[in-house]
Motif scaffolding. Structure first.
Motif, PDB file in Angstrom:
ATOM      1  N   THR A  90       0.857  -1.184   0.000  1.00 47.58           N
ATOM      2  CA  THR A  90       0.000   0.000   0.000  1.00 47.58           C
ATOM      3  C   THR A  90       0.894   1.236   0.000  1.00 47.58           C
ATOM      4  O   THR A  90       1.957   1.242   0.615  1.00 47.58           O
ATOM      5  N   TYR A  91       0.465   2.253  -0.702  1.00 46.59           N
ATOM      6  CA  TYR A  91       1.253   3.461  -0.853  1.00 46.59           C
ATOM      7  C   TYR A  91       0.432   4.669  -0.427  1.00 46.59           C
ATOM      8  O   TYR A  91      -0.792   4.677  -0.537  1.00 46.59           O
ATOM      9  N   ASP A  92       1.127   5.688   0.031  1.00 50.20           N
ATOM     10  CA  ASP A  92       0.471   6.945   0.377  1.00 50.20           C
ATOM     11  C   ASP A  92       0.183   7.730  -0.897  1.00 50.20           C
ATOM     12  O   ASP A  92       0.994   7.709  -1.835  1.00 50.20           O
ATOM     13  N   THR A 122       2.845   9.341  -3.737  1.00 48.51           N
ATOM     14  CA  THR A 122       4.073   8.581  -3.900  1.00 48.51           C
ATOM     15  C   THR A 122       4.348   8.350  -5.382  1.00 48.51           C
ATOM     16  O   THR A 122       3.449   7.986  -6.139  1.00 48.51           O
ATOM     17  N   LEU A 127       5.478   6.210  -8.288  1.00 47.18           N
ATOM     18  CA  LEU A 127       5.597   4.776  -8.532  1.00 47.18           C
ATOM     19  C   LEU A 127       5.923   4.508  -9.995  1.00 47.18           C
ATOM     20  O   LEU A 127       5.495   5.246 -10.889  1.00 47.18           O
ATOM     21  N   TYR A 144       0.868   8.171  -7.269  1.00 47.32           N
ATOM     22  CA  TYR A 144      -0.212   7.317  -6.781  1.00 47.32           C
ATOM     23  C   TYR A 144      -1.353   8.189  -6.295  1.00 47.32           C
ATOM     24  O   TYR A 144      -1.163   9.102  -5.498  1.00 47.32           O
ATOM     25  N   PRO A 169       8.154   1.576  -5.972  1.00 46.24           N
ATOM     26  CA  PRO A 169       8.576   2.972  -5.867  1.00 46.24           C
ATOM     27  C   PRO A 169       9.561   3.315  -6.987  1.00 46.24           C
ATOM     28  O   PRO A 169      10.433   2.515  -7.322  1.00 46.24           O
TER      29      PRO A 169
END
Length: 130
Positions: free
Chosen positions: A7-9, A12, A14, A25, A53
């Motif tokens: 899971t990404y904020d 972010t 990517l 994201y 990332p």
């Protein structure tokens, strides 16, 4: 059972290998991740499990590409550069730049003469419509 995707904020950067692009994201849309090009643009859907990332190099490359794409206007041509520009009568900025040019010529500072000519052409393009 397949591993759960990371899971990404939001925000972010990517890398999406399916499109070979770096995106910011934005969130999830059902089972898909939503990415937006760095610098703005149309979002696209990506497989969350394949995202990773972005490296510094990938982020920098995508940022430079976005900046280049935003540069749509071509600067105006310099016009006739075989002759120095003449000051517009009554314009204090033109007269000041012309005085700088005269002083630079008197001291044989050819670089300052060129600077004054460039600044006067730029000023005349902006303030005197050409």
């Amino acid at each position: 059972m397949s591993p759960k995707p990371a899971t990404y904020d939001p925000g972010t950067a990517l890398y999406d290998p399916a499109t070979d692009r770096v995106g910011e994201y934005r969130g999830q849309a059902g089972a898909r991740a939503m990415l937006r090009p760095l610098g703005g643009g149309r979002e696209w859907e990506a497989e969350p499990g394949s995202l990773r990332p972005a490296t510094d190099r990938e982020r920098l490359s995508a940022s430079v590409r976005a900046a280049n794409e935003r540069t749509l206007a071509t600067p105006p041509g310099p016009g006739d550069v075989s002759r120095p520009p003449e000051p517009v009568e009554g314009c204090p900025t033109c007269l000041w730049l012309a005085d700088r040019r005269v002083a630079a010529r008197a001291s044989f500072d050819h670089s300052a003469v060129t600077d004054a000519n460039v600044l006067m052409r730029e000023h005349q393009r902006k303030e005197h419509d050409g």
